[in-house]
Enzyme design. Structure first.
Site, PDB file in Angstrom:
ATOM      1  N   SER A  70       4.403  -0.962   4.222  1.00  0.00           N
ATOM      2  CA  SER A  70       4.118  -1.633   5.583  1.00  0.00           C
ATOM      3  C   SER A  70       4.612  -0.425   6.494  1.00  0.00           C
ATOM      4  O   SER A  70       4.075  -0.419   7.805  1.00  0.00           O
ATOM      5  CB  SER A  70       5.079  -2.326   5.711  1.00  0.00           C
ATOM      6  OG  SER A  70       4.637  -3.622   4.988  1.00  0.00           O
ATOM      7  N   SER A  80      -3.730  -3.883  -0.793  1.00  0.00           N
ATOM      8  CA  SER A  80      -2.454  -3.665  -0.054  1.00  0.00           C
ATOM      9  C   SER A  80      -2.531  -4.552   1.091  1.00  0.00           C
ATOM     10  O   SER A  80      -1.310  -4.988   1.819  1.00  0.00           O
ATOM     11  CB  SER A  80      -2.532  -2.154   0.336  1.00  0.00           C
ATOM     12  OG  SER A  80      -3.895  -1.553   0.978  1.00  0.00           O
ATOM     13  N   ASN A  91      -1.087  -8.082   0.047  1.00  0.00           N
ATOM     14  CA  ASN A  91       0.218  -7.880  -0.971  1.00  0.00           C
ATOM     15  C   ASN A  91       1.032  -7.254  -0.532  1.00  0.00           C
ATOM     16  O   ASN A  91       2.341  -7.440  -0.719  1.00  0.00           O
ATOM     17  CB  ASN A  91      -0.151  -7.991  -2.436  1.00  0.00           C
ATOM     18  CG  ASN A  91      -1.388  -8.804  -2.826  1.00  0.00           C
ATOM     19  OD1 ASN A  91      -0.892 -10.024  -2.581  1.00  0.00           O
ATOM     20  ND2 ASN A  91      -2.322  -8.350  -3.339  1.00  0.00           N
ATOM     21  N   TYR A  92       0.967  -5.984   0.272  1.00  0.00           N
ATOM     22  CA  TYR A  92       1.996  -5.136   0.689  1.00  0.00           C
ATOM     23  C   TYR A  92       2.153  -4.890   2.181  1.00  0.00           C
ATOM     24  O   TYR A  92       3.274  -4.101   2.377  1.00  0.00           O
ATOM     25  CB  TYR A  92       1.789  -3.908  -0.266  1.00  0.00           C
ATOM     26  CG  TYR A  92       1.686  -3.888  -1.690  1.00  0.00           C
ATOM     27  CD1 TYR A  92       3.013  -3.611  -2.285  1.00  0.00           C
ATOM     28  CD2 TYR A  92       0.631  -4.038  -2.588  1.00  0.00           C
ATOM     29  CE1 TYR A  92       3.204  -3.886  -3.831  1.00  0.00           C
ATOM     30  CE2 TYR A  92       0.876  -3.997  -3.996  1.00  0.00           C
ATOM     31  CZ  TYR A  92       2.117  -4.196  -4.542  1.00  0.00           C
ATOM     32  OH  TYR A  92       2.185  -4.270  -5.864  1.00  0.00           O
ATOM     33  N   LEU A  93       1.451  -5.042   2.862  1.00  0.00           N
ATOM     34  CA  LEU A  93       1.453  -4.973   4.136  1.00  0.00           C
ATOM     35  C   LEU A  93       2.086  -6.151   5.130  1.00  0.00           C
ATOM     36  O   LEU A  93       0.954  -7.145   5.149  1.00  0.00           O
ATOM     37  CB  LEU A  93       0.241  -4.456   4.778  1.00  0.00           C
ATOM     38  CG  LEU A  93      -0.437  -3.352   4.124  1.00  0.00           C
ATOM     39  CD1 LEU A  93      -1.910  -2.800   4.916  1.00  0.00           C
ATOM     40  CD2 LEU A  93       0.437  -1.928   4.228  1.00  0.00           C
TER      41      LEU A  93
END
Length: 746
Positions: free
Chosen positions: A574, A700, A703-705
């Site tokens: 992020s 990403s 799920n990750y940002l």
């Protein structure tokens, strides 16, 4: 005189055809070079030209019959006349038949001159018949084409009132959706790990039972027909369906399949079928392919019927009541039986995934709700009322013994809350990360081996966004590793490499069998520690032999509540996105360029997290198609520029006072600008596609940002959120879209 008159008419016809072509070209350029469909509302200039044309007929054999036909519209006549003009332009002469006044007398009939004339006339009549047939065919095609275009235009042509009404209806529908949306993020959270107070659902949807093979489809062993038992036949069908796939050529897959298949056979079948190479699944495979083709070639009505049947299943099983709000269930279907594939070279590929029965299934719902009824003649394994978990249904699959769950959809409250909490923990790490980094750098000096290994592992997880990795039993799953499970063979130390000192070369299989290969310069303390860890170890020995994920996460949670190795990965992803967006984006760019910058920022994250993919099989072809579009657009732009130059020249010659010429110049300018914008958009698209060839951006992004970073960026850069997130993703991140302001900072 007659010849002169004909010559003049020919000249006028040629001139008219040229003029028409010039007008057509100018229309094409005016539309930015796009292909033009017949306009239902022609311009005045075109109408006038059509009127002038109607006064002069081009003599074509038997054209009177064509023109008198009431079923043919004026536009078809016009196209036929255009064909005639084109034919003259190309130098094809139309032959005319004249009545001979001397015909009919015996003297003239016998004369050699008239014989030649008669022969010529017969040839011409034959030509005329052939041309008439061609004309009729062409006419029929044109009529059909025109009818199709009229049907399309009737569908697409709407009045301003209808367009406005449709727009208002869409807005109203969107507003109703917003009003009916459960804004759970505005409510107070439950305490003590409680996820819900009330949960009711219909249970899972089981796949249909196996249907035996028809009588005309057979299995052969060693060239002879064999009638298999129902259980063995079903497993044989699973293998036959995969004959086109490379899996069925792999030794491990074939061995695992044959072993599990024999377990489903009767004693007699096992005695007979000893060798997979002697098995012939050809007829079963052909039947499967025929069914696949039949599905592809289904009629519109059949597809609609299938769609409606599937919708009924969704309506019954696809929704639940969560705290008395209707929520969509994500995967409400039990996995059908089949052959396990796994990822990469999985050691269990080819094994039989057995059919799940209700007796294998655990149901979770609230005590006050109606407990879902099991299928007739069956019962559930267990019924629970656990409101501290988010799953509705659970069972254990037989291949790896892992638990499978049916959960709510990504846009549900339970999933949204989990996401929100995840990103909030990652945001908290931002304020604590400097202290944690200082701590693990100090631990690199520790004399305790476990502390030192933990510090090096944390350094890798922080700097390289590596997954922590989990312990696995030998041979149970594919040989994939994470940071804590790295072996000596997975790293190589270089004192000097490519002009850098203290370089660590990584080479191992990560999650989903994706290779992680990287050469990273590290600080001297880490390099020195790694040398120490490698002493007296074999290639297959563990690098961090005193460490596992449980020990690492326990230590991290002592540093900050809720902190795990995965939180580091989310934080780094992020924060990287936010920094990259600030560096790459220009507010003065157009939307296409801003989106390219966004994707490049996202790509930096995907590279950090090693989110790779194999290039799509159709990549080369799709790039070639895109390049063809770019080349065509370049030609159209060149043409538009030429026509603009010509229009300016005419306006300058005839004086700037003529408003029509000035209007023409403005139209040509607009056409050039439109072409340039379309060309830029295509070129940006090509760049983006090439750069994303082997990078998976979706993982990403979803799920990750932290989605609030993207929402704030869209608001600041005046980019529609629809350009970043599709409808499903917007529903998933509704909480972020609703609450985020333009000044949000991760």
């Amino acid at each position: 005189m007659g010849r002169e008159k004909d010559a003049k008419e020919d000249e006028k016809a040629k001139h008219k055809a040229t003029k028409l072509k010039r007008l057509s070209d100018s229309e094409r350029a005016g539309a930015g070079g796009d292909n033009i469909k017949k306009s239902p509302n022609p311009t005045k200039a075109t109408e006038n030209m059509d009127k002038r044309k109607s006064h002069k007929k081009v003599k074509t054999p038997k054209m009177e019959n064509v023109e008198s036909s009431s079923s043919i519209s004026e536009s078809v006549k016009q196209e036929l006349q255009d064909d005639a003009f084109t034919a003259k332009k190309k130098g094809v002469k139309r032959k005319r038949i004249k009545d001979d006044p001397k015909e009919g007398t015996s003297d003239s009939a016998n004369s050699p001159t008239l014989k030649k004339k008669k022969q010529r006339r017969l040839v011409e009549e034959g030509d005329g018949v052939a041309q008439t047939k061609t004309s009729k065919k062409r006419t029929q095609k044109m009529v059909k084409k025109e009818e199709e275009e009229q049907a399309v235009s009737k569908k697409s042509k709407k009045t301003k009132e209808e367009i406005e009404e449709a727009r208002q209806l869409k807005i109203k529908k969107k507003e109703e959706e917003e009003q009916n949306r459960w804004r759970w993020w505005e409510e107070e959270k439950y305490e003590d790990g409680v996820k819900w107070k009330f949960l009711e659902h219909k249970g899972p949807y089981f796949p249909p039972e196996y249907q035996p093979l028809p009588d005309n489809v057979h299995f052969y062993y060693n060239g002879k027909k064999v009638k298999l038992s129902l259980a063995a036949e079903e497993v044989a069908v699973f293998f036959a369906q995969m004959l086109d796939h490379e899996y069925t050529t792999k030794k491990v897959f074939r061995e695992n399949f044959f072993k599990d298949w024999r377990k489903e056979m009767t004693h007699e079948e096992r005695s007979l079928i000893q060798d997979l190479d002697k098995c012939d699944f050809g007829e079963i495979h052909a039947m499967h392919k025929a069914k696949t083709e039949a599905r592809k070639n289904m009629s519109k009505e059949e597809k609609q019927a299938l769609k409606e049947a599937n919708q009924k299943i969704v309506d019954e099983y696809g929704y639940c009541l969560l705290d008395h709000h209707k929520e969509r269930i994500g995967n409400f279907k039990i996995e059908p039986p089949g052959l396990f594939r796994g990822r990469g070279e999985h050691p269990k590929q080819g094994m039989l995934k057995k059919r799940i029965q209700p007796e294998d299934v655990i149901i979770n719902c609230s005590k006050e709700s109606r407990i879902p009824a099991p299928p007739a003649g069956h019962h559930w394994k267990e019924v629970r009322h656990d409101n501290t978990v988010t799953w509705l249904v659970s069972w254990t699959e037989n291949i790896q013994g892992s638990n499978k769950y049916i959960m709510l959809n990504a846009n549900s409250k339970l999933k949204g809350e989990k996401d929100w909490e995840k990103y909030e923990v990652a945001r908290k790490l931002k304020s604590r990360v400097d202290d944690i980094r200082y701590q693990y750098l100090q631990d690199l000096k520790s004399k305790q081996m476990v502390t030192r290994q933990r510090a090096v592992a944390l350094y890798f997880i922080d700097k390289l966004a590596l997954r922590a990795g989990n312990e696995k039993e030998e041979g149970e799953t594919a040989d994939t590793v994470g940071c804590c499970s790295l072996r000596v063979e997975h790293i190589t130390l270089h004192e000097q490499l490519d002009g850098n000192e203290c370089v660590v070369e990584f080479d191992f299989l990560g999650k989903d069998c994706i290779r992680y290969y990287n050469k990273v310069p590290v600080i001297k303390k880490v390099f020195k520690s790694l040398k120490l860890f490698l002493e007296n170890k074999q290639p297959g020995d563990e690098l961090f032999d005193r460490l596992n994920t449980s020990v690492l996460n326990k230590h991290l949670s002592s540093l900050m509540p809720g902190l795990t190795a995965k939180v580091f990965r989310t934080y780094n992803a992020s924060i990287t996105l936010q920094q990259q967006l600030k560096e790459l984006t220009n507010k003065s760019d157009n939307v296409a360029e801003k989106l390219l910058s966004y994707n490049r920022a996202n790509r930096a994250v995907a590279i950090l997290c090693n989110h790779q993919r194999a290039p799509p099989k159709t990549f080369e072809q799709s790039m070639a198609n895109l390049q063809a579009k770019i080349d065509a657009r370049k030609e159209q732009l060149a043409l538009a520029k030429t026509e603009l130059k010509q229009a300016k020249k005419e306006a300058k010659t005839k004086g700037s006072s003529d408003p029509k010429l000035q209007a023409l110049v403005e139209r040509k300018k607009a056409a050039v600008k439109r072409c340039e914008e379309q060309l830029l958009k295509l070129e940006v698209q090509a760049t983006d596609r090439e750069e994303n060839k082997q990078i998976a951006l979706g993982t990403s992004k979803l799920n990750y940002l932290d989605p609030r970073i993207s929402v704030a960026w869209c608001k600041n850069m005046e980019v529609p959120i629809e350009k970043i997130y599709n409808k499903t993703q917007r529903e998933k991140f509704a909480w972020a879209i609703d609450m985020t302001e333009a000044d949000f900072e991760f």
